[in-house]
Design an enzyme around this catalytic site. Structure first.
Site, PDB file in Angstrom:
ATOM      1  N   SER A   1       0.824  -1.205   0.000  1.00  0.00           N
ATOM      2  CA  SER A   1       0.000   0.000   0.000  1.00  0.00           C
ATOM      3  C   SER A   1       0.856   1.252   0.000  1.00  0.00           C
ATOM      4  CB  SER A   1      -0.926   0.047   1.213  1.00  0.00           C
ATOM      5  OG  SER A   1      -1.668   1.253   1.197  1.00  0.00           O
TER       6      SER A   1
ATOM      7  N   LYS B   1      -4.536  -6.897   3.265  1.00  0.00           N
ATOM      8  CA  LYS B   1      -4.538  -5.741   2.351  1.00  0.00           C
ATOM      9  C   LYS B   1      -5.961  -5.411   1.904  1.00  0.00           C
ATOM     10  CE  LYS B   1      -3.382  -2.314  -0.142  1.00  0.00           C
ATOM     11  NZ  LYS B   1      -3.738  -2.215  -1.486  1.00  0.00           N
TER      12      LYS B   1
ATOM     13  N   HIS C   1      -7.560  -3.587   4.631  1.00  0.00           N
ATOM     14  CA  HIS C   1      -6.975  -2.238   4.607  1.00  0.00           C
ATOM     15  C   HIS C   1      -7.761  -1.362   3.630  1.00  0.00           C
ATOM     16  CE1 HIS C   1      -4.559   0.771   2.491  1.00  0.00           C
ATOM     17  NE2 HIS C   1      -3.901   0.973   3.618  1.00  0.00           N
ATOM     18  N   ASN C   2      -8.003  -1.891   2.440  1.00  0.00           N
ATOM     19  CA  ASN C   2      -8.722  -1.099   1.444  1.00  0.00           C
ATOM     20  C   ASN C   2     -10.167  -0.857   1.854  1.00  0.00           C
ATOM     21  OD1 ASN C   2      -6.318  -1.382   0.047  1.00  0.00           O
ATOM     22  ND2 ASN C   2      -7.321  -1.574  -1.927  1.00  0.00           N
TER      23      ASN C   2
ATOM     24  N   GLU D   1     -10.070   1.819   4.205  1.00  0.00           N
ATOM     25  CA  GLU D   1      -9.785   3.024   3.406  1.00  0.00           C
ATOM     26  C   GLU D   1     -11.101   3.608   2.862  1.00  0.00           C
ATOM     27  OE1 GLU D   1      -6.505   2.522   0.479  1.00  0.00           O
ATOM     28  OE2 GLU D   1      -7.974   3.078  -1.045  1.00  0.00           O
TER      29      GLU D   1
HETATM   30  C1  6PG Z   1      -3.213   1.476  -1.566  1.00  0.00           C
HETATM   31  C2  6PG Z   1      -4.505   1.704  -2.301  1.00  0.00           C
HETATM   32  C3  6PG Z   1      -4.429   1.095  -3.664  1.00  0.00           C
HETATM   33  C4  6PG Z   1      -5.431   1.651  -4.651  1.00  0.00           C
HETATM   34  C5  6PG Z   1      -6.838   1.283  -4.320  1.00  0.00           C
HETATM   35  C6  6PG Z   1      -7.847   2.230  -4.901  1.00  0.00           C
HETATM   36  O1  6PG Z   1      -3.313   0.861  -0.508  1.00  0.00           O
HETATM   37  O2  6PG Z   1      -2.171   1.916  -2.032  1.00  0.00           O
HETATM   38  O3  6PG Z   1      -5.552   1.134  -1.580  1.00  0.00           O
HETATM   39  O4  6PG Z   1      -4.471  -0.284  -3.522  1.00  0.00           O
HETATM   40  O5  6PG Z   1      -5.278   3.007  -4.782  1.00  0.00           O
HETATM   41  O6  6PG Z   1      -7.036   0.016  -4.886  1.00  0.00           O
HETATM   42  O7  6PG Z   1      -9.042   1.601  -4.775  1.00  0.00           O
HETATM   43  P1  6PG Z   1     -10.344   1.961  -5.525  1.00  0.00           P
HETATM   44  O8  6PG Z   1     -10.016   2.247  -6.969  1.00  0.00           O
HETATM   45  O9  6PG Z   1     -11.152   0.720  -5.368  1.00  0.00           O
HETATM   46  O10 6PG Z   1     -10.896   3.152  -4.825  1.00  0.00           O
END
Ligand code: 6PG
Length: 477
Positions: free
Chosen positions: A128, A182, A185-186, A189
């Protein structure tokens, strides 16, 4: 001289990981389907460290010292399988294939099992931090065998972000554990971004502030307990003016949020595991709702309350109240995410250390935040914690915030400002602390129409009521 690691797939993430490794003194073999990218990288960044460009898979494999470590950085799904198959043919027992893309953990489990049969290690790792993170220090979540981590771990720890000297990288657990973590994590996010977005919407809708002024508020919040990367970039985005129109940037962006799918996976798996990750789910559905342009157009003009901005003492308090509501909702969203990791770990026998996960999310990743250090401390003190909400400091913080939290949600309801994230977080909090839930009635309904049975508060076993006779007998004549 041979390379200690190789990267295949040199789009921006792969390229930046390769450069980061080279900058840390590791010799890196390079490979890409089209030769052009390999050549460009070696030419443009050759001065940053030792690269061995390779123009065929065999040449690439031969450039690696043993055990060979091949980082695959291509699109998730079929392209990843194709590259893995190609390299599995060329590698020898003991070698390690690393998938650093956003793969679904179920695919990672499948690939790991297949490669293990052939004596190869397969490491599905979460990475990430986006492009910048890949180059300057990402947060890294590797799964796979302990043995693979012995050779790979030190390199990954080298290139990872550091917080207080501790690398934001640790072995998460076997097979799919890294990609699972991970994924969550997303999901977190998504929840965090939605809560921040709702805070903005509330400040604008209830106080009538302009984006630039709200940017200042976020900047202030970022000096306190909300200190985090997402709050920091939110202030930047809100302060940004569109060059073409001179309008606030946020006003010229089409308000339909997209996603690549990791949030959706988190919700799907949350349902499968039976974990109420309501914050992540609402955030994912909020993106979905925003994207339904036809539905939104068709319902334009549906009645709502008047949006008279707040005034007087209510207005004065409001920004501070939103800060408290945001903090409390955030704690709920993270608590839910950590519960999901707990559940996944139990289901698949991964033995994930939650304190270590919180620790490696402190830096490098998108959700990096000051309060992850408090989460780390909470799980280190109580690895069996049923929820973050009962850990001393969080409990007190959320209890202290609850008046403001309730007031913000009711203001939102009164003004007709949608706050699915704040509302669901509060409902989760109240749901958990309730002495009795109306689930008892739901059980009664199920028993009535389907003889699905219920359990009783005063005895073991399952019960069924003969509704046709008993209920009729009780009905007044
Ligand atoms: C990270 C982000 C990365 C990516 C996401 C965006 O941890 O660096 O999470 O993995 O930017 O996948 O996700 P979406 O396009 O689903 O919003």
């Amino acid at each position: 001289k041979k390379a200690s690691i190789g990267v295949t797939g040199l789009a921006v993430m792969g390229r930046n990981l390769a450069r980061n490794l080279a900058r840390h003194g590791h010799t890196v073999a390079l490979h890409n389907r089209s030769e052009q990218r390999t050549r460009e990288l070696a030419e443009q960044f050759g001065s940053e460290g030792d690269f061995i460009p390779a123009y065929s898979a065999r040449e690439f494999v031969n450039a690696l010292e043993r055990p060979r470590q091949v980082v695959v950085m291509v699109k998730a799904g079929a392209p990843t399988d194709a590259v893995i198959d190609e390299f599995a043919e060329l590698l020898e027992p003991g070698d390690v294939i690393v998938d650093a893309g956003n793969a679904h953990f179920a695919d990672t489990r499948r690939r790991e099992a297949a490669l293990r049969e052939r004596g190869l290690h397969f490491v599905g790792t979460g990475v990430s931090g986006g492009e910048e993170g890949a180059l300057h220090g990402p947060s890294i979540m590797p799964g796979g065998s302990k043995e693979s981590y012995e050779s790979l771990g030190p390199l990954l720890e080298d290139i990872a972000a550091k917080v207080d000297g501790t690398p934001c990288c640790a072995h998460i657990g076997p097979d799919g554990a890294g990609h699972f973590v991970k994924m969550v994590h997303n999901g977190i996010e998504y929840a965090d971004m939605q809560l921040i977005a709702e805070s903005f919407d509330l400040l604008r809708g209830a106080l009538g502030y302009e984006p630039a002024r709200i940017a200042e508020i976020f900047r202030t919040w970022n000096t306190g307990r909300l200190d985090s990367y997402l709050i920091e970039i939110t202030a930047e985005v809100l302060a940004h003016t569109d060059a073409a129109t001179g309008k606030p940037f946020v006003d010229v962006v089409l308000d339909q949020a997209e996603q690549k799918g990791t949030g959706r996976w988190t919700v799907q798996i949350g349902l499968d595991l039976g974990i109420p990750i309501t914050g992540i789910a609402e955030a994912t559905f909020a993106r979905s709702l925003s994207g339904h342009a036809n539905l939104r157009a068709a319902t334009k003009g549906l009645g709502g309350p008047s949006r008279t901005p707040l005034s007087g003492s209510e207005a004065e308090r409001f920004a501070d109240d939103v800060e408290q509501a945001l903090y409390a909702s955030k704690v709920v969203a993270y608590a839910q995410g950590f519960n999901q990791i707990q559940a996944g770990s139990a289901e698949y026998g991964w033995n994930v250390d939650l304190g270590s996960v919180a620790s490696l999310w402190r830096g490098g990743c998108i959700i990096r935040a000051k309060f992850l250090d408090d989460i780390r401390a909470a799980f280190e003190a109580g690895p069996e914690l049923p929820t973050l909400l009962t850990s001393g400091d969080f409990r007190k913080a959320v209890e202290d915030a609850q008046d403001a939290w309730r007031s913000v949600v009711s203001t939102a309801v009164r003004l007709g400002i949608p706050t699915p994230g704040f509302s669901t977080a509060l409902a989760y909090y109240d749901g958990l602390r309730a002495d009795r839930l109306p689930a008892a009635l739901v059980q009664g309904q199920r028993d009535y129409f389907g003889a699905h049975t219920y359990r009783r508060v005063d005895g073991e076993g399952s019960f069924h009521t003969e509704w046709a006779t008993e209920a009729r007998a009780e009905r007044p004549a």
